[in-house]
Design a protein around this motif. Structure first.
Motif, PDB file in Angstrom:
ATOM      1  N   ILE A  37       0.845  -1.202   0.000  1.00  0.00           N
ATOM      2  CA  ILE A  37       0.000   0.000   0.000  1.00  0.00           C
ATOM      3  C   ILE A  37       0.877   1.248   0.000  1.00  0.00           C
ATOM      4  O   ILE A  37       0.629   2.198  -0.752  1.00  0.00           O
ATOM      5  N   ALA A  38       1.926   1.227   0.821  1.00  0.00           N
ATOM      6  CA  ALA A  38       2.848   2.360   0.859  1.00  0.00           C
ATOM      7  C   ALA A  38       3.564   2.526  -0.479  1.00  0.00           C
ATOM      8  O   ALA A  38       3.778   3.654  -0.949  1.00  0.00           O
ATOM      9  N   MET A  96       8.949 -15.275  -9.788  1.00  0.00           N
ATOM     10  CA  MET A  96       9.151 -13.836  -9.647  1.00  0.00           C
ATOM     11  C   MET A  96       9.935 -13.255 -10.825  1.00  0.00           C
ATOM     12  O   MET A  96       9.656 -12.144 -11.279  1.00  0.00           O
ATOM     13  N   LEU A  97      10.895 -14.007 -11.331  1.00  0.00           N
ATOM     14  CA  LEU A  97      11.638 -13.528 -12.495  1.00  0.00           C
ATOM     15  C   LEU A  97      10.750 -13.461 -13.734  1.00  0.00           C
ATOM     16  O   LEU A  97      10.903 -12.555 -14.567  1.00  0.00           O
ATOM     17  N   ALA A  98       9.837 -14.407 -13.859  1.00  0.00           N
ATOM     18  CA  ALA A  98       8.895 -14.360 -14.978  1.00  0.00           C
ATOM     19  C   ALA A  98       8.002 -13.125 -14.880  1.00  0.00           C
ATOM     20  O   ALA A  98       7.754 -12.431 -15.876  1.00  0.00           O
ATOM     21  N   ALA A  99       7.528 -12.841 -13.666  1.00  0.00           N
ATOM     22  CA  ALA A  99       6.724 -11.633 -13.461  1.00  0.00           C
ATOM     23  C   ALA A  99       7.549 -10.382 -13.735  1.00  0.00           C
ATOM     24  O   ALA A  99       7.056  -9.414 -14.330  1.00  0.00           O
ATOM     25  N   ALA A 100       8.819 -10.406 -13.336  1.00  0.00           N
ATOM     26  CA  ALA A 100       9.703  -9.269 -13.566  1.00  0.00           C
ATOM     27  C   ALA A 100       9.910  -9.027 -15.060  1.00  0.00           C
ATOM     28  O   ALA A 100       9.974  -7.878 -15.518  1.00  0.00           O
ATOM     29  N   ILE A 120      12.773  -4.395  -8.389  1.00  0.00           N
ATOM     30  CA  ILE A 120      12.580  -5.124  -7.137  1.00  0.00           C
ATOM     31  C   ILE A 120      12.193  -6.577  -7.383  1.00  0.00           C
ATOM     32  O   ILE A 120      12.668  -7.490  -6.701  1.00  0.00           O
ATOM     33  N   LEU A 121      11.339  -6.842  -8.391  1.00  0.00           N
ATOM     34  CA  LEU A 121      10.954  -8.230  -8.674  1.00  0.00           C
ATOM     35  C   LEU A 121      12.123  -9.027  -9.238  1.00  0.00           C
ATOM     36  O   LEU A 121      12.286 -10.211  -8.902  1.00  0.00           O
ATOM     37  N   ILE A 233      -0.545  -7.158  -7.358  1.00  0.00           N
ATOM     38  CA  ILE A 233      -0.764  -5.726  -7.141  1.00  0.00           C
ATOM     39  C   ILE A 233       0.402  -4.931  -7.705  1.00  0.00           C
ATOM     40  O   ILE A 233       0.207  -3.897  -8.356  1.00  0.00           O
ATOM     41  N   TYR A 234       1.622  -5.437  -7.480  1.00  0.00           N
ATOM     42  CA  TYR A 234       2.792  -4.727  -7.997  1.00  0.00           C
ATOM     43  C   TYR A 234       2.748  -4.668  -9.527  1.00  0.00           C
ATOM     44  O   TYR A 234       3.056  -3.632 -10.124  1.00  0.00           O
TER      45      TYR A 234
END
Length: 252
Positions: A37-38, A96-100, A120-121, A233-234
């Motif tokens: 959220i932040a 996570m690397l795939a999402a990145a 960050i991802l 969300i990211y």
């Protein structure tokens, strides 16, 4: 859920017996939920600057820079802690690397000036894979060694490595970057992998039930839900934030 029932839900779980394998710890989801959220709020400010709605000084100032660093380090610590609960950190890292990669591709297509090379991802995926490879070796060390080494290493590499530039082109993943290197979001292994390892170290105590009792009781479903879906969300929040900023600009 009413506010009163939400407060009561903070204390609805019991602490597991020390040394006993435990399941999901809701406090970790709460931390991730608060951090995302932040982060959305911070990126909203970035988009307000990008669209010319706020000044450069409103974005680039010591207070906001410190807040950004706290938010990101919170994510990194929480991800390190989660290594202790994951059944397969190598696979977790690949996801996570795939999402990145998707985030990088979208940033390149829609905003080449804000292309994310290693954000960050990317870092969190790399860190999870690295831990899957070195974790057993690190776990052989005495408990005090990881924080004793990683805390000063994080500070020193942050000050003397990642904050500087070098005449080297291809070591940016480590934090050694050339003056020409650009990434709209940048989290190299130095200093952040040391922060990640501190999270893994803390996760050892959490998974063994050695944290204070309140840590295992705390629970609030709405924020937990957000914390469980931070990766989505990211990936999706930036187009939404940019759309809001563009709408505001069209109306003012």
């Amino acid at each position: 859920m009413s506010f009163a029932s939400g407060v009561r839900s903070l204390f609805e779980n019991k602490k597991p017996a020390a040394g006993r394998k435990i399941g999901r710890v809701h406090a970790i989801d709460l931390v991730r939920g608060g951090a995302i959220i932040a982060m959305v709020g911070y990126h909203m400010i970035v988009d307000l600057y990008t669209t010319g709605l706020i000044s450069k000084e409103a974005l680039y100032n010591p207070v906001l820079n410190t807040v950004q660093e706290i938010i990101c380090c919170t994510f990194i610590l929480a991800s390190g802690i989660s290594c202790r609960f994951s059944r397969n950190n190598f696979r977790r890292g690949l996801v996570m690397l795939a999402a990145a990669a998707v985030v990088s591709l979208v940033s390149w297509i829609f905003s080449p000036d804000l292309f994310i090379v290693y954000g960050i991802l990317h870092f969190l995926g790399t860190a999870a894979i690295l831990w899957s490879l070195i974790g057993k070796l690190v776990d052989r060390l005495p408990e005090f060694v990881v924080p004793a080494l990683c805390l000063p290493a994080a500070v020193l590499t942050g000050v003397f490595v990642s904050s500087r530039t070098f005449d080297v082109k291809y070591l940016w993943i480590l934090g050694i970057r050339s003056p020409e290197f650009r990434s709209a979001d940048y989290f190299p292994l130095m200093p952040y992998f040391f922060v990640y390892l501190i999270g893994v170290w803390a996760g050892t105590y959490i998974v063994q039930g050695r944290f204070p009792a309140w840590f295992y009781r705390i629970s609030w479903k709405p924020l937990e839900f957000i914390g469980k879906h931070t990766i989505w969300i990211y990936m999706l929040h930036q187009p939404v934030c940019m759309g809001i900023a563009m709408l505001i600009k069209a109306l003012v």
